[in-house]
Design an enzyme around this catalytic site. Structure first.
Site, PDB file in Angstrom:
ATOM      1  N   ASP A 123       6.906   7.306   0.488  1.00 22.14           N
ATOM      2  CA  ASP A 123       4.940   6.280   0.236  1.00 22.14           C
ATOM      3  C   ASP A 123       4.015   6.465   0.609  1.00 22.14           C
ATOM      4  O   ASP A 123       3.505   7.475   1.085  1.00 22.14           O
ATOM      5  CB  ASP A 123       5.479   4.628   0.949  1.00 22.14           C
ATOM      6  CG  ASP A 123       4.949   3.965   1.513  1.00 22.14           C
ATOM      7  OD1 ASP A 123       5.109   3.105   0.685  1.00 22.14           O
ATOM      8  OD2 ASP A 123       3.385   4.379   1.269  1.00 22.14           O
ATOM      9  N   HIS A 171       7.269  -2.389   1.144  1.00 24.98           N
ATOM     10  CA  HIS A 171       6.876  -1.289   0.732  1.00 24.98           C
ATOM     11  C   HIS A 171       8.720  -0.840   0.231  1.00 24.98           C
ATOM     12  O   HIS A 171       8.701   0.085  -0.888  1.00 24.98           O
ATOM     13  CB  HIS A 171       6.716  -0.220   1.629  1.00 24.98           C
ATOM     14  CG  HIS A 171       5.052  -0.374   1.982  1.00 24.98           C
ATOM     15  ND1 HIS A 171       3.501   0.339   0.939  1.00 24.98           N
ATOM     16  CD2 HIS A 171       3.967  -1.453   2.339  1.00 24.98           C
ATOM     17  CE1 HIS A 171       2.414   0.355   1.673  1.00 24.98           C
ATOM     18  NE2 HIS A 171       2.939  -1.304   1.990  1.00 24.98           N
TER      19      HIS A 171
END
Ligand code: UDP
Length: 488
Positions: A146, A50
């Protein structure tokens, strides 16, 4: 102007429409025109798969003239020294307990960890965001989060900061997440018995029910809440950014557009359009590139299971002998925490002697360079989205061994939609592994997969060129960021 160009519009519509949209995007993207002075805030999830795409996105926006502030969890923190001037890094939640925030094991409870991360970082983030808003000159344009950080989005909403979300997985994965509640309503999830698992999901071809069981260690309620929040974060944002490209997932992108009702920006592969600055949490062993220089073209199997997946000692031994018995060169990444469970951990006796000169083991590799090296002929992967995308964009076919989360979905697409690899099913056993390696590197079937992967690589290159769909979407994204209204 609606900042979304549908994937099919880019591919099939009249050239007038596409040209007009592209021209308009270029004209209206002030960062490109003026050098830009606005600041964008970003908050990645603290895991390698990520951090990489979020920091790549930061690089892309920085290159367009935006100043960048990166909020990050105090654990698994990125190294600020790897970024140029103009970046600010703000650690969040120093001192919060982290032992249960990092999922481990072959079938990890990723969803549970995500919920705990949101819960534990929400208040510290609110304090940090307040300080940054008071500290920094000028109003930040927005916060890019995110999509797993819905808790932080709620904080941003409260403080009047508009949000965009970055999905670090593929489009197919988000489509599957959006369909999860309907499958629960139909009584298909959680599966009631084993015989249901390979049932085809008619609304989500080519997925099977088993691809939606993201982890058997996660309670169904936790999974439901986690996926609900991901989809909610997309719908409550000012736009969804995806690390994929139109020519790879146009059908799925269109489904997302129809489902989330906010602009969708497919701007991948991000690693190809960013500066290439390092964001590894472990230090990559560069000597493997010298070793690859000495190997024949397309002869080497690269073996790596990402940053979280692990195996037990028995699987490690079977993998070692499968590689040894294939008689093919290999580069194998074994992270320090790659083997779980108790007992002896280590490569089997005799393995080193048997593979001397044709095998190399490292604890972390410069993966994108490895996959781009002409000596690499195949990739045995766990199918994390970054690994899958990197393999496709370097034209490397895959042996798939998914472990958890979206990896089963990615592997299914690799095998059945893009036909650039095949899954190694069942128990890991040296004979199967040896046959799989030979099929990929030596047999005609593997050669066909390589040709198809190379076609996709060409398409990816086209998408990121000037006027290509991903570059156009970046223009539109910058345009959107520059014009977002703030209520601070
Ligand atoms: N990676 C790397 N070196 C390695 C193994 C992985 O640089 O030895 C990088 C890889 O290029 C990818 C990321 O780590 O960008 C892993 O992300 P992915 O989504 O594939 O899997 P995850 O780690 O999230 O399971």
């Amino acid at each position: 102007m609606d900042p979304y160009i549908s994937p099919s519009a880019i591919r099939h519509s009249s050239p007038f429409l596409t040209k007009a949209m592209v021209a308009s995007a270029a004209e209206k993207a002030p960062a490109t025109a003026s050098g830009g002075t606005r600041r964008v805030l970003l908050f990645p999830l603290p895991f390698q798969g990520h951090l990489n795409p979020m920091l790549q996105l930061a690089d892309v926006l920085h290159a367009r003239g935006l100043r960048v502030t990166v909020f990050h969890a105090a654990f698994n923190a990125p190294d600020p020294a790897c970024r140029p001037a103009g970046y600010r890094f703000v650690p969040v939640g120093a001192g919060v307990p982290t032992a249960d925030l990092v999922p481990t094991g072959s079938n990890a409870d990723f969803a549970g960890a995500l919920l705990r991360i949101n819960e534990r970082l929400q208040t510290p983030f609110q304090n940090s965001l307040r300080e940054v808003l008071e500290d920094e000159e000028g109003v930040p344009a927005c916060l890019v989060l995110d999509s797993n950080l819905r808790g932080m989005q709620v904080v941003a909403d409260r403080l009047g900061v508009p949000t965009l979300v970055l999905r670090t997985g593929g489009a197919a994965c988000l489509v599957a997440y959006m369909a999860f509640p309907a499958l629960c309503d139909k009584g298909l999830l959680p599966p009631q018995d084993h015989s249901q698992l390979n049932m085809a999901l008619d609304d989500l071809p080519p997925l099977q029910l088993q691809d939606m069981v993201f982890s058997t260690t996660t309670p169904h309620e936790t999974m439901t809440t986690c996926l609900e929040r991901i989809v909610e974060s997309a719908k409550c944002s000012s736009g969804v950014i995806l690390n994929t490209f139109n020519d790879l997932e146009d059908v799925e992108l269109q489904k997302i557009v129809d489902g989330v009702c906010v602009p969708v920006y497919a701007i991948g592969p991000l690693y190809k359009i960013s500066s290439g600055a390092q964001s590894s949490l472990l230090s990559p062993d560069q000597t493997c590139l010298d070793w690859l220089d000495k190997q024949e073209a397309q002869s080497v199997l690269f073996v790596s299971f990402g940053s979280l997946a692990s195996m037990d000692q028995e699987e490690l031994v079977e993998t070692a002998w499968g590689l040894a018995n294939s008689h093919m060169p290999f580069l194998w990444v074994i992270r320090p925490d790659a083997v779980h469970g108790s007992g002896k951990v280590g490569l089997p006796d005799g393995f080193e002697e048997e593979t001397q000169g044709r095998g190399m083991v490292v604890s972390w590799a410069p993966q994108q360079d490895v996959l781009g090296h002409q000596a690499v002929g195949g990739f045995w992967t766990h199918n994390g989205w970054n690994s899958t995308l990197e393999s496709i964009c370097e034209g490397v076919p895959m042996i798939c061994r998914p472990h958890f989360a979206d990896q089963m979905i990615n592997a299914r697409y690799v095998e059945e939609v893009w036909k650039v690899g095949f899954e190694l099913v069942g128990k890991l056993e040296r004979g199967n592994i040896e046959r799989g390696i030979r099929k990929l590197l030596r047999e005609e079937e593997g050669g066909e997969m390589r040709r198809r992967a190379n076609d996709l690589k060409d398409k990816a290159i086209h998408c990121i060129k000037k006027g290509g769909s991903s570059q156009t979407m970046v223009d539109l994204l910058v345009n959107c960021i520059m014009s977002l209204p703030s209520s601070i």
